[in-house]
Design a protein around this motif. Structure first.
Motif, PDB file in Angstrom:
ATOM      1  N   ILE A  70      31.075  72.547  13.589  1.00 31.11           N
ATOM      2  CA  ILE A  70      30.888  72.145  14.999  1.00 31.11           C
ATOM      3  C   ILE A  70      31.814  72.960  15.882  1.00 31.11           C
ATOM      4  O   ILE A  70      31.430  73.487  16.946  1.00 31.11           O
ATOM      5  CB  ILE A  70      31.146  70.631  15.138  1.00 31.11           C
ATOM      6  CG1 ILE A  70      30.060  69.843  14.410  1.00 31.11           C
ATOM      7  CG2 ILE A  70      31.202  70.226  16.595  1.00 31.11           C
ATOM      8  CD1 ILE A  70      30.283  68.358  14.418  1.00 31.11           C
ATOM      9  N   ASN A  71      33.065  73.148  15.425  1.00 34.90           N
ATOM     10  CA  ASN A  71      34.015  73.860  16.276  1.00 34.90           C
ATOM     11  C   ASN A  71      33.615  75.315  16.479  1.00 34.90           C
ATOM     12  O   ASN A  71      33.859  75.915  17.519  1.00 34.90           O
ATOM     13  CB  ASN A  71      35.400  73.796  15.606  1.00 34.90           C
ATOM     14  CG  ASN A  71      36.491  73.945  16.667  1.00 34.90           C
ATOM     15  OD1 ASN A  71      36.333  74.689  17.620  1.00 34.90           O
ATOM     16  ND2 ASN A  71      37.560  73.211  16.508  1.00 34.90           N
ATOM     17  N   TYR A  72      32.977  75.912  15.458  1.00 35.51           N
ATOM     18  CA  TYR A  72      32.564  77.315  15.580  1.00 35.51           C
ATOM     19  C   TYR A  72      31.195  77.422  16.266  1.00 35.51           C
ATOM     20  O   TYR A  72      30.597  78.473  16.264  1.00 35.51           O
ATOM     21  CB  TYR A  72      32.498  77.967  14.190  1.00 35.51           C
ATOM     22  CG  TYR A  72      33.843  78.488  13.726  1.00 35.51           C
ATOM     23  CD1 TYR A  72      34.748  77.650  13.093  1.00 35.51           C
ATOM     24  CD2 TYR A  72      34.216  79.814  13.936  1.00 35.51           C
ATOM     25  CE1 TYR A  72      35.975  78.112  12.679  1.00 35.51           C
ATOM     26  CE2 TYR A  72      35.446  80.292  13.517  1.00 35.51           C
ATOM     27  CZ  TYR A  72      36.326  79.433  12.888  1.00 35.51           C
ATOM     28  OH  TYR A  72      37.555  79.898  12.472  1.00 35.51           O
ATOM     29  N   SER A  73      30.695  76.293  16.790  1.00 35.52           N
ATOM     30  CA  SER A  73      29.394  76.285  17.502  1.00 35.52           C
ATOM     31  C   SER A  73      28.281  76.852  16.639  1.00 35.52           C
ATOM     32  O   SER A  73      27.415  77.575  17.141  1.00 35.52           O
ATOM     33  CB  SER A  73      29.479  77.123  18.790  1.00 35.52           C
ATOM     34  OG  SER A  73      30.519  76.649  19.568  1.00 35.52           O
ATOM     35  N   LEU A  74      28.289  76.555  15.337  1.00 34.32           N
ATOM     36  CA  LEU A  74      27.159  77.013  14.508  1.00 34.32           C
ATOM     37  C   LEU A  74      25.929  76.180  14.876  1.00 34.32           C
ATOM     38  O   LEU A  74      26.042  75.122  15.519  1.00 34.32           O
ATOM     39  CB  LEU A  74      27.473  76.815  13.020  1.00 34.32           C
ATOM     40  CG  LEU A  74      28.724  77.512  12.487  1.00 34.32           C
ATOM     41  CD1 LEU A  74      28.792  77.370  10.987  1.00 34.32           C
ATOM     42  CD2 LEU A  74      28.693  78.984  12.861  1.00 34.32           C
ATOM     43  N   SER A  75      24.771  76.668  14.443  1.00 39.60           N
ATOM     44  CA  SER A  75      23.570  75.857  14.748  1.00 39.60           C
ATOM     45  C   SER A  75      22.524  76.179  13.686  1.00 39.60           C
ATOM     46  O   SER A  75      22.633  77.157  12.958  1.00 39.60           O
ATOM     47  CB  SER A  75      23.035  76.219  16.139  1.00 39.60           C
ATOM     48  OG  SER A  75      22.770  77.603  16.158  1.00 39.60           O
ATOM     49  N   LEU A  96      24.484  74.876  10.338  1.00 41.71           N
ATOM     50  CA  LEU A  96      25.154  73.622  10.724  1.00 41.71           C
ATOM     51  C   LEU A  96      24.696  72.505   9.801  1.00 41.71           C
ATOM     52  O   LEU A  96      25.488  71.731   9.276  1.00 41.71           O
ATOM     53  CB  LEU A  96      24.794  73.299  12.188  1.00 41.71           C
ATOM     54  CG  LEU A  96      25.536  72.139  12.858  1.00 41.71           C
ATOM     55  CD1 LEU A  96      27.003  72.428  12.970  1.00 41.71           C
ATOM     56  CD2 LEU A  96      24.949  71.883  14.243  1.00 41.71           C
ATOM     57  N   VAL A 100      26.055  68.320   9.035  1.00 41.25           N
ATOM     58  CA  VAL A 100      25.881  67.764  10.392  1.00 41.25           C
ATOM     59  C   VAL A 100      24.374  67.660  10.625  1.00 41.25           C
ATOM     60  O   VAL A 100      23.667  68.670  10.683  1.00 41.25           O
ATOM     61  CB  VAL A 100      26.519  68.702  11.447  1.00 41.25           C
ATOM     62  CG1 VAL A 100      26.321  68.140  12.825  1.00 41.25           C
ATOM     63  CG2 VAL A 100      27.983  68.915  11.124  1.00 41.25           C
ATOM     64  N   TYR A 125      22.076  67.701  12.813  1.00 48.21           N
ATOM     65  CA  TYR A 125      21.771  67.949  14.224  1.00 48.21           C
ATOM     66  C   TYR A 125      20.609  68.914  14.305  1.00 48.21           C
ATOM     67  O   TYR A 125      20.695  70.059  13.813  1.00 48.21           O
ATOM     68  CB  TYR A 125      22.999  68.539  14.927  1.00 48.21           C
ATOM     69  CG  TYR A 125      22.695  68.956  16.338  1.00 48.21           C
ATOM     70  CD1 TYR A 125      22.532  70.294  16.675  1.00 48.21           C
ATOM     71  CD2 TYR A 125      22.510  67.992  17.336  1.00 48.21           C
ATOM     72  CE1 TYR A 125      22.225  70.675  17.946  1.00 48.21           C
ATOM     73  CE2 TYR A 125      22.194  68.375  18.629  1.00 48.21           C
ATOM     74  CZ  TYR A 125      22.048  69.720  18.922  1.00 48.21           C
ATOM     75  OH  TYR A 125      21.728  70.084  20.199  1.00 48.21           O
ATOM     76  N   GLU A 133      19.948  77.214  17.257  1.00 50.07           N
ATOM     77  CA  GLU A 133      19.499  76.759  18.578  1.00 50.07           C
ATOM     78  C   GLU A 133      19.467  77.968  19.506  1.00 50.07           C
ATOM     79  O   GLU A 133      20.506  78.497  19.910  1.00 50.07           O
ATOM     80  CB  GLU A 133      20.459  75.715  19.150  1.00 50.07           C
ATOM     81  CG  GLU A 133      19.958  75.212  20.481  1.00 50.07           C
ATOM     82  CD  GLU A 133      21.016  74.452  21.256  1.00 50.07           C
ATOM     83  OE1 GLU A 133      21.930  73.941  20.601  1.00 50.07           O
ATOM     84  OE2 GLU A 133      20.941  74.398  22.484  1.00 50.07           O
ATOM     85  N   LEU A 177      26.573  83.434  17.169  1.00 54.19           N
ATOM     86  CA  LEU A 177      27.667  82.472  16.921  1.00 54.19           C
ATOM     87  C   LEU A 177      27.787  82.188  15.433  1.00 54.19           C
ATOM     88  O   LEU A 177      28.886  82.003  14.915  1.00 54.19           O
ATOM     89  CB  LEU A 177      27.398  81.179  17.707  1.00 54.19           C
ATOM     90  CG  LEU A 177      27.565  81.365  19.220  1.00 54.19           C
ATOM     91  CD1 LEU A 177      26.790  80.345  19.999  1.00 54.19           C
ATOM     92  CD2 LEU A 177      29.032  81.328  19.575  1.00 54.19           C
ATOM     93  N   ALA A 216      29.841  84.880  14.078  1.00 54.33           N
ATOM     94  CA  ALA A 216      31.255  84.834  14.472  1.00 54.33           C
ATOM     95  C   ALA A 216      32.073  84.053  13.448  1.00 54.33           C
ATOM     96  O   ALA A 216      33.287  84.211  13.372  1.00 54.33           O
ATOM     97  CB  ALA A 216      31.390  84.192  15.845  1.00 54.33           C
ATOM     98  N   TYR A 244      31.034  70.168  21.140  1.00 55.83           N
ATOM     99  CA  TYR A 244      30.218  71.334  20.763  1.00 55.83           C
ATOM    100  C   TYR A 244      30.064  72.211  21.989  1.00 55.83           C
ATOM    101  O   TYR A 244      29.533  71.786  23.026  1.00 55.83           O
ATOM    102  CB  TYR A 244      28.851  70.836  20.274  1.00 55.83           C
ATOM    103  CG  TYR A 244      27.954  71.902  19.671  1.00 55.83           C
ATOM    104  CD1 TYR A 244      26.934  72.493  20.416  1.00 55.83           C
ATOM    105  CD2 TYR A 244      28.134  72.323  18.352  1.00 55.83           C
ATOM    106  CE1 TYR A 244      26.113  73.444  19.862  1.00 55.83           C
ATOM    107  CE2 TYR A 244      27.314  73.295  17.785  1.00 55.83           C
ATOM    108  CZ  TYR A 244      26.300  73.841  18.544  1.00 55.83           C
ATOM    109  OH  TYR A 244      25.475  74.813  17.996  1.00 55.83           O
ATOM    110  N   GLY A 300      34.342  78.822  18.526  1.00 55.32           N
ATOM    111  CA  GLY A 300      33.139  79.598  18.802  1.00 55.32           C
ATOM    112  C   GLY A 300      33.266  80.436  20.060  1.00 55.32           C
ATOM    113  O   GLY A 300      32.525  81.400  20.270  1.00 55.32           O
ATOM    114  N   TRP A 314      34.020  85.050  20.407  1.00 59.62           N
ATOM    115  CA  TRP A 314      33.130  86.195  20.657  1.00 59.62           C
ATOM    116  C   TRP A 314      32.436  86.067  22.003  1.00 59.62           C
ATOM    117  O   TRP A 314      32.174  87.046  22.686  1.00 59.62           O
ATOM    118  CB  TRP A 314      32.075  86.269  19.538  1.00 59.62           C
ATOM    119  CG  TRP A 314      32.587  86.988  18.340  1.00 59.62           C
ATOM    120  CD1 TRP A 314      33.893  87.174  17.987  1.00 59.62           C
ATOM    121  CD2 TRP A 314      31.815  87.624  17.331  1.00 59.62           C
ATOM    122  NE1 TRP A 314      33.959  87.878  16.823  1.00 59.62           N
ATOM    123  CE2 TRP A 314      32.714  88.169  16.371  1.00 59.62           C
ATOM    124  CE3 TRP A 314      30.444  87.780  17.101  1.00 59.62           C
ATOM    125  CZ2 TRP A 314      32.283  88.855  15.247  1.00 59.62           C
ATOM    126  CZ3 TRP A 314      30.019  88.468  15.981  1.00 59.62           C
ATOM    127  CH2 TRP A 314      30.940  89.004  15.062  1.00 59.62           C
TER     128      TRP A 314
END
Lengths: 428, 206, 209, 121
Positions: free
Chosen positions: A246-251, A255, A260, A262, A371, A395, A398, C59, C113, C116
């Motif tokens: 979640i913190n690395y904004s994966l999707s 994710l 998660v 989601y 996403e 992301l 990243a 998020y 996140g 970058w």
């Protein structure tokens, strides 16, 4: 990220007073003492031209013998200025640009653009158009996951699934070609509708596909899921915990593989996804094996959705596809030629494009990679002020440096393959 | 191989020192036949055309009918560089270096509209046609070109190879980047990269 | 779009009550709530939005910048936040005056996140992020000297002629392909030519600034 | 007297001629153009930094040596096995010889195993 102990000031990062770059103490793995017999660290380029980078990604890997201390990705080797080009185009002219960003699932990108502009204009699309767009999205999900399956198989040494998956992709390419005329650059949607309705007999082709495609899925399943080499190379490798994900904004699958649950189709539904019954696969360890299981299961669910969508399409046999508002969609040709008002609308649309009200809209769509979000800012003219693409694989990539600390060099290739990146979308 | 920088050879000059006799023509036939039917591609796949290139290498449009299924990702064993996809300026030195590191005899196919002429990307970051960076033998039009289109390009290249001869040293020249840092003279690059078609008046952003 | 209070997110009221003047204004556009925060207290507000138990915007969906066509309008840095459990979205904007230097606090310490995303906003718009661990260009090469492409004053085909752009690209040397960190790791400082070492010493790395 | 060796000499002659033919022809008809970039090392199209002669940790060398020892052991077994099959009356002696050879190597194997040389990381 690189565990850096020295705080670099902003103006001249990394250069000390007499000009030599500051020798950055290395983020050596905790516990591994710098024994005097240890070798110097080597810098290896897994560069833009490399079979395992799925496009023109460049990974600068810092190696201690065989163990990877740090991976520094360099992207931008396919930066084509999409967002700058978008500001010089009408909204319907941006549709061909979108299928060249994520060229593994072009139809899903077209649908996302159309939905974002319709949200900006506050436009309601017809029922049949929604079902057609769901079909387009799910077909894109299948072909995108198939490419991922084939190329990851090659990266880990299994060549035959590549041929199986591309055989199935060709069958979907035939369906896409019959519908839109192009195998890959489909440009399927228009603001407020579609470029064309599905031709005759197309739905039988898709139904036949939904019947025979699971056979290949089971073959791949028996080939990989309990394969000792596959399990050995993927289980416990590149683990991502749920909070980090979640913190690395994966999707997307990245994710969900970390546990998660989601999914944009379930959490903020669009195109009537809440009325379809399908379930969202969620892994629990967050390693490459779970990402594989999630993507494989998603293909099964996509086939289920496609079957339900085909049944609905049968019921909506003669329903209109495009919105009836002539200011948005070109009026049918016979009306444009006969009725004066339709001709004026036709002319205005072709010359000046569809103008949108002042405002801005962000819409996230569940793309195969994650996403995908389109953020449009409009100042009332027919060309957007800003077209921002929220790229899921940008992301997800990243997080690669965090995933690859302390693994072996061959695992870097496996982790990079499991992230499922497409460079057209990352570099935009 | 590729376009000689000096343009067309003036008339009446002695083209090749060894006049074609029975031995060289038979030898030419043998080497050209061998080279033509075992072209090992260096797939410089950057964007969407790379996916079509993979599709043409897969089982339906099978590239191995032309002896090309052995993809060599290192330039050392490559014969033909297939630039499948658009080429930004950040990638220009990479393709130039890879082309220089490929041993002779080598050929280049520019697959797709973006590689051949910059395609729809007339922007600040896109090379307007890779022939301003490396010498190109066959241009394959299309966005992306269908696998059949790519194969037609490959058969054209094979015809071109059939016409070559060992005796002519001019064919195997290395066309390097000049000392002023350009492969073609500057005015030639500007002329090639000139916007054409509706790209000319696309700069109105409002 | 009418600012229908129905779809106004409850976070706006909580933010106004917590930060008062720092929240300059809020709006609703196409169903999304937008909050404008002043640059000084932006980092604090974002940290509060993330850690506050009632908000929990854990998020960061997107971080980008928008520049409008009319010159005097400010350049905006846009944060698209989302709370996964509450399924709520919020768009936080910081307005930057284009005449003053564009500097914003980095949020990499809140969301990893953003690393970058901020590098891309710096590369494309020239907005510097204070406290970012490794602020370098991410899409263009490091010694890219033409400026920041997505600004409205940047022409679509770039400032220089195509021949000049090709020459600059082809003459890219190791310093343009490797970051300072990698140069130091490979201890290749001696191998770089003298003029490049001089440029590295002065820290002038194609940064038009 | 040389009669039994003729086939062997024929094969070697054929091999030598073949090698010379292939290398010679490809050298004559090849068009090698030496340029500075061509002889530079290839690293995915990026100029190489640093040099490849880095100091490696000693465990790679150790594994190589162990491999050589146990590989040669297997090489010695092959001629022994061929001889063992044809010699009918001396089988007992041959067997004991090879047994001693193998036991000595097994002792070495157990030693390095316990010393942890096979522990990789």
């Amino acid at each position: 990220m690189s565990t850096r102990t020295l705080e670099l000031d902003l103006s001249t990062p990394g250069v000390d007073s007499e000009g030599r770059p500051i020798r950055v103490p290395l983020g050596v793995r905790a516990g591994a003492s710098e024994d005097e017999l240890g070798g110097e660290h080597m810098l290896v380029n897994i560069g833009p031209q490399h079979p395992a980078t799925h496009g023109v990604l460049r990974l600068v890997v810092e190696l201690d013998g065989e163990v990877v201390l740090r991976v520094i990705p360099h992207i931008g080797y396919l930066h084509s200025g999409f967002e700058k080009l978008g500001e010089y185009r009408h909204y319907n002219q941006i549709v061909p640009l979108t299928d060249r960003t994520d060229y593994l699932s072009p139809m899903a990108n077209n649908v996302c653009l159309a939905l974002a502009v319709e949200k900006l204009m506050g436009l309601e699309i017809t029922e049949r158009c929604q079902v057609l767009r769901v079909i387009a999205c799910e077909m894109s999900r299948v072909i995108s996951h198939l490419v991922w399956l084939g190329t990851t198989g090659i990266d880990l040494g299994a060549f035959t699934p590549f041929l199986w998956s591309f055989q199935e992709r060709e069958r979907i390419y035939d369906l896409q070609e019959a519908w839109t005329g192009a195998r890959l650059t489909t440009s399927l949607t228009r603001v407020g509708g579609m470029m064309a309705d599905v031709p005759e007999g197309w739905t039988d082709g898709l139904r036949d596909y939904c019947r025979t495609f699971p056979k290949t899925l089971t073959e791949v399943d028996t080939m990989f899921t309990r394969n000792a080499i596959w399990i050995g190379r993927t289980q416990g490798v590149g683990v991502m915990s749920a909070e980090d994900a979640i913190n690395y904004s994966l999707s997307g699958p990245m994710l969900r593989a970390s546990g998660v649950a989601y999914d944009v189709r379930k959490d903020c539904p669009y195109l009537g996804y809440e009325t379809y019954d399908f379930d969202v696969p969620v892994g629990e360890h967050g390693d490459i094996y779970d990402r594989y299981r999630v993507r494989l299961e998603e293909m099964w669910q996509s086939v289920r959705i496609l079957e339900q969508a085909l049944d609905r399409l049968e019921k909506l046999k003669g329903a209109p596809v495009n919105v009836s508002d002539p200011r948005v969609i070109l009026p049918p040709k016979h009306r444009a030629m006969s009725d004066m008002e339709a001709m004026i609308y036709h002319f205005k649309q072709v010359m000046e494009g569809v103008s949108t009200p002042v405002g801005e809209a962000y819409l996230g769509v569940e793309n195969p990679k994650g996403e995908l979000g389109y953020y449009f800012v409009s100042d009332g003219t027919a060309k957007p002020v800003r077209w921002r693409i929220r790229p899921p694989s940008f992301l997800n990539l990243a997080a690669l440096p965090k995933l690859c600390e302390g693994v072996l060099l061959s695992d870097v290739i496996a982790i990079n393959a499991s992230i499922d990146i497409v460079m057209g979308e990352i570099d935009r | 191989m590729g376009l000689t920088v000096s343009g067309a050879v003036p008339e009446g000059t002695e083209v090749s020192s060894i006049s074609p006799n029975w031995v060289t023509t038979k030898l030419d036939f043998l080497t050209n036949w061998a080279r033509k039917n075992s072209l090992w591609p260096m797939p410089f796949g950057t964007a969407c055309c790379a996916i079509e290139f993979m599709a043409s290498a897969a089982s339906r449009f099978d590239l191995s009918r032309f002896g090309m299924e052995r993809m060599s990702f290192s330039p050392r064993q490559a014969d033909v560089l297939i630039c499948a996809g658009r080429l930004p300026f950040k990638l220009a030195p990479v393709i130039r270096r890879i082309w220089d590191q490929m041993p002779q005899p080598k050929w280049a196919i520019s697959m797709g509209a973006c590689a051949s002429s910059g395609g729809i990307f007339d922007t600040y970051t896109m090379v307007q046609g890779i022939d301003t960076i490396i010498p190109v033998d066959v241009y394959v039009p299309g966005c992306p070109p269908r696998p059949e289109g790519l194969m037609y390009g490959i058969t054209l290249l094979q015809k071109k190879i059939e016409g070559e001869t060992i005796a002519d040293p001019d064919l195997r020249q290395e066309h390097l980047v000049g000392e002023h840092g350009l492969f073609l003279p500057a005015n030639r690059i500007d002329e090639i990269s000139e916007p054409f078609g509706n790209s000319v008046h696309q700069t109105r952003s409002a | 779009m009418t600012a229908s209070t129905a779809s106004l997110s409850p976070s706006v009221a909580a933010l106004r009550e917590k930060f008062g003047a720092a929240i300059t204004r809020h709006a609703v556009s196409c169903g999304d709530t937008i909050v404008h925060v002043s640059n000084e207290r932006a980092h604090e507000a974002l940290a509060w939005l993330r850690d506050e138990p009632t908000q929990r915007f854990d998020y960061l969906t997107d971080l980008t910048a928008v520049e409008y066509r009319d010159v005097e309008r400010a350049l905006e840095v846009v944060y698209q936040l989302r709370s996964i459990e509450r399924k709520a979205d919020l768009r936080v904007k910081i307005e930057l005056d284009k005449t003053a230097p564009l500097v914003v606090d980095s949020v990499v310490d809140l969301w990893k996140g953003a690393d970058w995303l901020e590098r891309e906003v710096y590369d494309m718009f020239g907005v510097r992020f204070r406290g970012h661990p490794d602020l370098r260009r991410i899409l263009m090469w490091d010694t890219y000297a033409e400026g920041h492409p997505l600004r409205k004053d940047f022409p679509l085909r770039g400032h220089f002629s195509r021949a000049e752009q090709t020459r600059q690209a082809l003459s890219a040397n190791p310093e343009a392909q490797y970051s300072l960190e990698e140069l130091s790791i490979a201890e290749a400082y001696e191998e770089l030519p003298a003029d490049m070492r001089e440029r590295l010493r002065r820290g002038e790395r194609g940064d038009v600034g | 007297m040389l009669q039994p060796y003729i086939p062997v000499m024929l094969v070697t002659a054929f091999v030598i001629v073949n090698a010379i033919l292939m290398l010679g022809l490809s050298h004559i008809f090849s068009s090698y153009r030496r340029t500075p970039t061509k002889i530079a090392p290839y690293e995915s199209g990026i100029p190489v930094l640093g040099h490849a002669r880095e100091r490696f940790s000693v465990k790679f060398y150790l594994v190589a040596m162990l491999f050589i020892v146990f590989d040669i052991e297997a090489v010695f077994m092959i001629p022994w096995a061929a001889a063992y099959q044809q010699m009918h009356q001396l089988r007992g002696v041959l067997f004991v010889e090879m047994l001693v050879f193998v036991v000595i190597l097994v002792v070495g194997y157990v030693y390095i195993w316990k010393r942890g040389a096979l522990q990789w990381d």
